[in-house]
Design a protein around this motif. Sequence first.
Motif, PDB file in Angstrom:
ATOM      1  N   PHE A 124     -27.891  -8.695 -19.702  1.00 31.87           N
ATOM      2  CA  PHE A 124     -26.793  -7.506 -20.154  1.00 31.87           C
ATOM      3  C   PHE A 124     -25.546  -8.226 -21.047  1.00 31.87           C
ATOM      4  CE2 PHE A 124     -29.536  -5.318 -17.492  1.00 31.87           C
ATOM      5  CZ  PHE A 124     -29.941  -3.581 -17.234  1.00 31.87           C
ATOM      6  N   ALA A 125     -25.948  -7.140 -21.918  1.00 29.68           N
ATOM      7  CA  ALA A 125     -24.775  -7.731 -22.440  1.00 29.68           C
ATOM      8  C   ALA A 125     -23.557  -6.754 -22.503  1.00 29.68           C
ATOM      9  CB  ALA A 125     -25.271  -7.824 -24.314  1.00 29.68           C
ATOM     10  N   LEU A 126     -22.441  -7.058 -22.740  1.00 30.21           N
ATOM     11  CA  LEU A 126     -20.953  -5.714 -23.140  1.00 30.21           C
ATOM     12  C   LEU A 126     -20.491  -6.188 -24.110  1.00 30.21           C
ATOM     13  CD1 LEU A 126     -20.481  -3.459 -20.985  1.00 30.21           C
ATOM     14  CD2 LEU A 126     -18.491  -5.031 -20.422  1.00 30.21           C
ATOM     15  N   LEU A 127     -20.462  -5.403 -25.500  1.00 31.25           N
ATOM     16  CA  LEU A 127     -20.300  -5.643 -26.626  1.00 31.25           C
ATOM     17  C   LEU A 127     -18.911  -4.961 -26.343  1.00 31.25           C
ATOM     18  CD1 LEU A 127     -23.098  -5.446 -28.606  1.00 31.25           C
ATOM     19  CD2 LEU A 127     -22.627  -6.816 -26.967  1.00 31.25           C
ATOM     20  N   THR A 128     -17.958  -5.552 -26.324  1.00 38.66           N
ATOM     21  CA  THR A 128     -15.908  -5.047 -27.028  1.00 38.66           C
ATOM     22  C   THR A 128     -15.356  -5.237 -28.091  1.00 38.66           C
ATOM     23  OG1 THR A 128     -14.404  -4.797 -25.858  1.00 38.66           O
ATOM     24  CG2 THR A 128     -15.357  -6.690 -25.411  1.00 38.66           C
ATOM     25  N   GLY A 129     -14.618  -5.114 -27.561  1.00 42.26           N
ATOM     26  CA  GLY A 129     -13.447  -5.554 -29.057  1.00 42.26           C
ATOM     27  C   GLY A 129     -12.589  -6.260 -28.659  1.00 42.26           C
ATOM     28  N   VAL A 130     -11.610  -6.125 -29.664  1.00 43.05           N
ATOM     29  CA  VAL A 130     -10.354  -7.344 -29.497  1.00 43.05           C
ATOM     30  C   VAL A 130      -9.277  -6.680 -28.836  1.00 43.05           C
ATOM     31  CG1 VAL A 130      -8.046  -7.503 -31.007  1.00 43.05           C
ATOM     32  CG2 VAL A 130     -10.456  -8.717 -31.369  1.00 43.05           C
ATOM     33  N   GLY A 131      -8.424  -6.846 -27.478  1.00 43.30           N
ATOM     34  CA  GLY A 131      -7.759  -5.851 -26.945  1.00 43.30           C
ATOM     35  C   GLY A 131      -8.563  -5.054 -25.435  1.00 43.30           C
TER      36      GLY A 131
END
Length: 597
Positions: free
Chosen positions: A494-501
């Motif tokens: 699975f991929a957990l996509l997030t951003g800066v922070g």
Amino acid sequence: MPTMPREVPVLVVGAGPAGLTTALALSRYGVGHLVAERHAGTAHTPRAHIVNQRTVEILRHLGVEDRLHAVATSHELMRDNLWVTSLAGREVARSEAWGTGLARAGEYAVASPAPMANCPQTVFEPLLLDAAREAGSDIRFELEFASATVEEDGVTSTLVDRTTGEQHVVRSRYLLGADGARSKVLATAGLRVEGPAGLAHAVNVWFKADLTRYLAHRPGVLIWNVMPGPLPPLRLGGLICHKPFEEFVLCFMHDPAQRSLAEWSEDEFVARVRAAVGDPALDVEVKGVAGWQVNAQVATAYSAGRLLCLGDAVHRHPPTNGLGLNMSVADAFNLAWKLALVLAGHAGPGLLDTYSQERQPVGDAGVRRAITSLGELAAVDEALGFTPGQSTEDGWAALELLDAPGPEGDARRLALKEAVALTDRQFNAHGIELGYRYTTGALVADDLPTVAEPPDPVLQYVPTTAPGARVPHARLEQDGHALSTLDLVDGLGFALLTGVGGEAWQTVADDLTTRTGVRVDVHVIGGHRPGDLADPLGEWADRREVGTSGAVLVRPDRHVAWRAPEWSAPEAAKLCADFDRILAVRPLHPHQTGDRS
């Protein structure tokens, strides 16, 4: 030929697009399997041929996209739909199809990194067969499924070698029916299809002829005949280009009750081709003939315990919209990763129940769309003033009104324009091809704000990260290397996509990986330092629908399973609990809403 295995984790019956895609995916996931196909080889006539963007994406994920584009007709040569009295005669109307027109091309390009293609089953199936065998699949032809007995811990099947008559007993954990519209596995499972069959009958004549002079300046896949006169639907027959501009299928309606196909001579088929082309001296080589009927059927459920069915076994419909092959490939891609995780002990058997929950509504919608599109084709004949049983003379008179000045001619031209525009719901149906969304299954729904439904969900695709939707494509970069958000998922992870922070999600992902055995990879999108995953055009920021520190969990099939609006300890705890439910380690209540109170 290796000895027939007595036991395999998965037995797949059928080696069409659904069975072969399943085999390739299972090989990629390291799952042992046997494919049994009753026929002597892959498809002997072209049949399905439209390969839409979602299917090309799936082939991309399975490592064979380049192979497809090497053998298929490229997207730009799929451009023009024609309505003609004959190919050499008058062109009555033209439209741009499959997202090639200037009005739609940008939408298709923005939506996916994978351009669609035109690839007949005579080419598509051998491509998959070779790739699957190279990956380790055991695929055997002239091996017919006879019967199966289901036990608590597996399935015992009897297979018959059609060349020797020898019977083989094969034990498997799961039995998959990808054995077409006369599926024995479907019957064995006690599953049923609903809807009418035999609504009409048609003939496909597969032939070779050089039609370059008629099509090189207006390349496309489909040529619709509108010859005036007392003719049946499709009139002299529709032409389907499979290999520009030398290999085609002529499709025309016929009544087998009046005359069987066996009574037709090759000379008669050649004459039909010449009439549709409008060239009585055309050199024609008939390569094959096949009859088929128009059905509008879908299974009410796709699985029953250890027996699971896919492809034409569960959805049967006309080729309008080009959905059959594409839905079959997507069935297989949805099922394969779930089988792999269950067989590895990383997910509960309940995960397999989500296969039917997710795919059956898609199949139902596809069948309804295909049969509706077939009916909508009649609007062009009506707009031209054609009526059933109309004489040839009256038909030509009606057609000539297209060139008449004044209100009567204006009305005829407007009616034709509107009728051709209606066919966009078949030939530019981007929403139904790419925008379908699972509403229940291996996902946790939520009440986060999301994009509005498009005005026409058949025509228009709108990207969303709402659970159940395919994760939106966004163009990313890492150290100068271009990639898509779709490429961030690897194998059964699975991929957990997030951003800066959102870096703190890594601790949660590591815990999930350790505890469940299912890899969860965290991708922080939006950084600007060397090695960071950059969002140079801000496309992911525009499409993620969660905050910068939020997260979108993407399944192995690239559909969204879960999301969080921002990082917080309660959201992290919720992911841990919901991940178990997604994998069916714990039951997911059908009315779960993702309440974050």
